[in-house]
Design a protein around this motif. Structure first.
Motif, PDB file in Angstrom:
ATOM      1  N   ASP A  55     105.342  40.123  35.744  1.00 22.39           N
ATOM      2  CA  ASP A  55     105.003  40.184  34.321  1.00 22.39           C
ATOM      3  C   ASP A  55     103.869  41.172  34.070  1.00 22.39           C
ATOM      4  N   VAL A  56     102.871  41.161  34.947  1.00 22.13           N
ATOM      5  CA  VAL A  56     101.753  42.101  34.809  1.00 22.13           C
ATOM      6  C   VAL A  56     102.250  43.536  34.957  1.00 22.13           C
ATOM      7  N   ALA A  57     103.146  43.750  35.920  1.00 17.74           N
ATOM      8  CA  ALA A  57     103.691  45.094  36.128  1.00 17.74           C
ATOM      9  C   ALA A  57     104.485  45.557  34.909  1.00 17.74           C
ATOM     10  N   VAL A  58     105.254  44.644  34.326  1.00 18.28           N
ATOM     11  CA  VAL A  58     106.019  44.990  33.124  1.00 18.28           C
ATOM     12  C   VAL A  58     105.069  45.310  31.973  1.00 18.28           C
ATOM     13  N   LEU A  59     104.012  44.522  31.841  1.00 15.50           N
ATOM     14  CA  LEU A  59     103.021  44.787  30.794  1.00 15.50           C
ATOM     15  C   LEU A  59     102.374  46.152  30.986  1.00 15.50           C
ATOM     16  N   LEU A  60     101.989  46.450  32.216  1.00 10.56           N
ATOM     17  CA  LEU A  60     101.361  47.739  32.504  1.00 10.56           C
ATOM     18  C   LEU A  60     102.324  48.890  32.215  1.00 10.56           C
ATOM     19  N   GLY A  61     103.579  48.730  32.621  1.00 11.47           N
ATOM     20  CA  GLY A  61     104.568  49.769  32.357  1.00 11.47           C
ATOM     21  C   GLY A  61     104.830  49.949  30.872  1.00 11.47           C
ATOM     22  N   ALA A  62     104.911  48.835  30.142  1.00  8.70           N
ATOM     23  CA  ALA A  62     105.164  48.917  28.703  1.00  8.70           C
ATOM     24  C   ALA A  62     103.992  49.571  27.975  1.00  8.70           C
ATOM     25  N   LEU A  63     102.773  49.248  28.376  1.00 10.87           N
ATOM     26  CA  LEU A  63     101.598  49.874  27.761  1.00 10.87           C
ATOM     27  C   LEU A  63     101.566  51.375  28.037  1.00 10.87           C
ATOM     28  N   SER A  64     101.886  51.749  29.258  1.00 12.24           N
ATOM     29  CA  SER A  64     101.892  53.174  29.615  1.00 12.24           C
ATOM     30  C   SER A  64     102.960  53.927  28.831  1.00 12.24           C
ATOM     31  N   LEU A  65     104.152  53.339  28.769  1.00 12.75           N
ATOM     32  CA  LEU A  65     105.242  53.995  28.049  1.00 12.75           C
ATOM     33  C   LEU A  65     104.951  54.065  26.555  1.00 12.75           C
ATOM     34  N   SER A  66     104.392  53.000  26.007  1.00 11.49           N
ATOM     35  CA  SER A  66     104.061  52.998  24.584  1.00 11.49           C
ATOM     36  C   SER A  66     103.042  54.085  24.255  1.00 11.49           C
ATOM     37  N   SER A  67     102.027  54.224  25.092  1.00 13.71           N
ATOM     38  CA  SER A  67     101.013  55.260  24.869  1.00 13.71           C
ATOM     39  C   SER A  67     101.633  56.650  24.940  1.00 13.71           C
ATOM     40  N   ILE A  79     109.793  54.412  20.033  1.00 10.71           N
ATOM     41  CA  ILE A  79     108.811  53.328  19.911  1.00 10.71           C
ATOM     42  C   ILE A  79     109.516  52.040  19.485  1.00 10.71           C
ATOM     43  N   PHE A  80     110.452  52.163  18.557  1.00  8.63           N
ATOM     44  CA  PHE A  80     111.194  50.997  18.078  1.00  8.63           C
ATOM     45  C   PHE A  80     112.025  50.378  19.199  1.00  8.63           C
ATOM     46  N   ALA A  81     112.631  51.213  20.029  1.00  5.80           N
ATOM     47  CA  ALA A  81     113.432  50.704  21.149  1.00  5.80           C
ATOM     48  C   ALA A  81     112.556  49.935  22.136  1.00  5.80           C
ATOM     49  N   LEU A  82     111.381  50.463  22.441  1.00  2.00           N
ATOM     50  CA  LEU A  82     110.465  49.757  23.342  1.00  2.00           C
ATOM     51  C   LEU A  82     109.979  48.461  22.703  1.00  2.00           C
ATOM     52  N   ALA A 142     101.649  48.670  18.832  1.00  2.00           N
ATOM     53  CA  ALA A 142     102.776  49.505  18.421  1.00  2.00           C
ATOM     54  C   ALA A 142     104.105  48.982  18.934  1.00  2.00           C
ATOM     55  N   ALA A 143     104.180  48.655  20.223  1.00  2.00           N
ATOM     56  CA  ALA A 143     105.498  48.367  20.791  1.00  2.00           C
ATOM     57  C   ALA A 143     105.485  47.364  21.928  1.00  2.00           C
ATOM     58  N   VAL A 144     104.363  46.710  22.198  1.00  2.00           N
ATOM     59  CA  VAL A 144     104.291  45.805  23.352  1.00  2.00           C
ATOM     60  C   VAL A 144     104.091  44.352  22.925  1.00  2.00           C
ATOM     61  N   CYS A 145     103.352  44.124  21.878  1.00  2.00           N
ATOM     62  CA  CYS A 145     103.060  42.754  21.451  1.00  2.00           C
ATOM     63  C   CYS A 145     104.293  42.126  20.794  1.00  2.00           C
ATOM     64  N   PRO A 146     104.803  41.012  21.317  1.00  2.00           N
ATOM     65  CA  PRO A 146     105.988  40.391  20.705  1.00  2.00           C
ATOM     66  C   PRO A 146     105.698  39.791  19.334  1.00  2.00           C
ATOM     67  N   LEU A 147     104.451  39.381  19.097  1.00  2.00           N
ATOM     68  CA  LEU A 147     104.106  38.828  17.788  1.00  2.00           C
ATOM     69  C   LEU A 147     104.198  39.903  16.709  1.00  2.00           C
ATOM     70  N   GLY A 148     103.759  41.108  17.050  1.00  2.00           N
ATOM     71  CA  GLY A 148     103.882  42.206  16.102  1.00  2.00           C
ATOM     72  C   GLY A 148     105.317  42.676  15.954  1.00  2.00           C
ATOM     73  N   ALA A 149     106.068  42.634  17.054  1.00  2.00           N
ATOM     74  CA  ALA A 149     107.447  43.124  17.023  1.00  2.00           C
ATOM     75  C   ALA A 149     108.326  42.293  16.100  1.00  2.00           C
TER      76      ALA A 149
END
Length: 434
Positions: A55-67, A79-82, A142-149
């Motif tokens: 989960d941490v690795a997925v979070l790190l990858g999602a943050l990197s990709l979002s940036s 951004i919408f797809a992520l 932008a694209a990682v927080c599920p509450l915002g999504a």
């Protein structure tokens, strides 16, 4: 049709979740008189530690990709797809847990209670979005927080919120954060997790009142973009402040703003600030006088905030189970109530002296009272700082995304003609390379 589907999805989840919650209340376990015993409740085994680090690795990858998508690719579609992936993974697959928004409560409790050990994974979930925000702005939002999504999906007819009203409503997030820190520090409750408005949708079950709150926020979100993120999210308070000093930030135009004003109404979150070059001249003597008055009033506001929260400390202290138990036992001992509760019966069966319970409750109330005073001073000073900030004229030569308020959604990119020129050059270069 697409917008209609996006609106129907959260409403359908809301209705289905409400049915689940109501089903639990309508059909309690039967009370048999034949000596029948209910089977022992079983719980699924905890996830293995390796999955938590996945989960941490997925979070790190999602943050990197979002940036990368926000600052380099500048693509709203990507951004919408992520964002959809994050909603499915961190929301519906991981059931909204572990969540950076609520992880701060664990950190606070570990600071004030040496016997509480916070898992390292929780620390990582709390810190990683903050580190990325410090460098790249609010790419987590932008694209990682599920509450915002889940809120972003229902932004169909956004309406602009007046700046003064938005600034006032943002105080709610500070109040929520302060109350959460106070209650977590005293071991009273984790209110951010308890009243998370969307986790019940992710789990398709939960408290009916919280489900209703979440459904109301989604309905409001059709017209007011991401109301929870903008006006209630306690984690967003921290992200706002870090984003102000981020090394890189979202820019509407890839180069120089030409003040075409096409992007002016593109942001559903009210995060675009216009040029101030055409503002009328102001009487700076009056501005200086108002600023001086506000600075003098700051201590008064701090004192007023302290008095207000000190008055509410008794109500806040009842969030702690020990205080509630002491109140209940006192009512039973004084004969003000005739019946007993499971908690009071369990306490009496423990053999612990009532005086010791009262002493523990009194100590907890004293801690919450002190914390309430500090909290009130903070809120009072915050209001003073906001008033001072709004009395200062900020100079801008073009339209730009506000560092603190911008959620890096990328909607404004498509409205900028300079961005269209950039994309056209990229396309022509790609075709020429072929």
């Amino acid at each position: 049709m697409k917008r209609l589907c996006l609106l129907i999805i959260p409403v359908a989840f809301s209705l289905f979740s409400c049915q689940v919650a109501l089903g639990v209340e309508r059909f309690p376990p039967p009370d048999f008189e034949s000596g029948h015993q209910l089977p022992q409740t079983t719980y699924p085994p905890a996830r293995e530690g390796v999955y938590e680090y996945i989960d941490v690795a997925v979070l790190l990858g999602a943050l990197s990709l979002s940036s990368y998508l926000v600052l380099r690719r500048r693509s709203r579609r990507e951004i919408f797809a992520l964002m959809l992936f994050s909603l499915l993974y961190f929301g519906f697959w991981r059931k909204g847990c572990i969540c950076p928004v609520g992880a701060g409560q664990n950190i606070v409790l570990s600071v004030f209670d040496s016997s509480y050990a916070v898992p390292f994974v929780v620390v990582l979930f709390f810190l990683l979005p903050l580190v990325f925000t410090l460098f790249f702005g609010r790419t987590f939002c932008a694209a990682v927080c599920p509450l915002g999504a889940i809120q972003d999906l229902v932004v169909l007819k956004p309406t602009a919120v007046p700046f003064w009203l938005e600034s006032t409503l943002r105080l709610l997030a500070y109040l929520y954060l302060g109350a959460a820190v106070l209650l977590a520090a005293t071991g009273s409750a984790f209110i951010i997790c308890r009243y998370d408005p969307f986790v019940s949708f992710f789990r398709v079950s939960g408290n009916l009142n919280v489900l209703i709150i979440g459904a109301c926020l989604l309905v409001i979100g059709v017209f007011v973009g991401r109301p929870y993120c903008r006006f209630l999210c306690p984690y967003g308070v921290i992200l706002r402040q870090l984003s102000r000093v981020s090394k890189w930030r979202v820019t509407i135009t890839p180069d120089e703003c030409i003040n075409c004003r096409l992007c002016e109404d593109s942001c559903p979150f009210g995060a675009i600030r216009g040029s101030t070059t055409d503002w009328p001249k102001r009487d700076y003597n009056k501005s200086k006088t108002r600023l001086a008055v506000l600075i003098i009033l700051a201590p008064v506001l701090a004192l007023s905030g302290a008095l207000a929260t000190r008055t509410a400390s008794g109500w806040l202290s009842r969030a702690h189970p020990t205080v509630r138990l002491a109140d209940r036992v006192y009512l039973e001992e004084s004969g003000k109530v005739a019946d007993t509760t499971d908690a009071s019966l369990a306490f009496r069966g423990s053999g612990k002296p009532i005086e010791e319970l009262y002493t523990d409750a009194s100590n907890i109330q004293a801690k919450i009272g002190l914390g309430s005073l500090i909290f009130g001073v903070f809120i009072g000073l915050l209001i003073g700082v906001k008033l001072i900030k709004h009395s200062i004229r900020w100079h801008r030569t073009g339209y730009e995304a506000d560092r603190a308020s911008c959620l890096a959604c990328g909607r404004c990119f498509d409205y900028c003609p300079r961005e269209q020129v950039r994309l056209k050059k990229i396309k022509e270069g790609a075709e020429g390379g072929e």
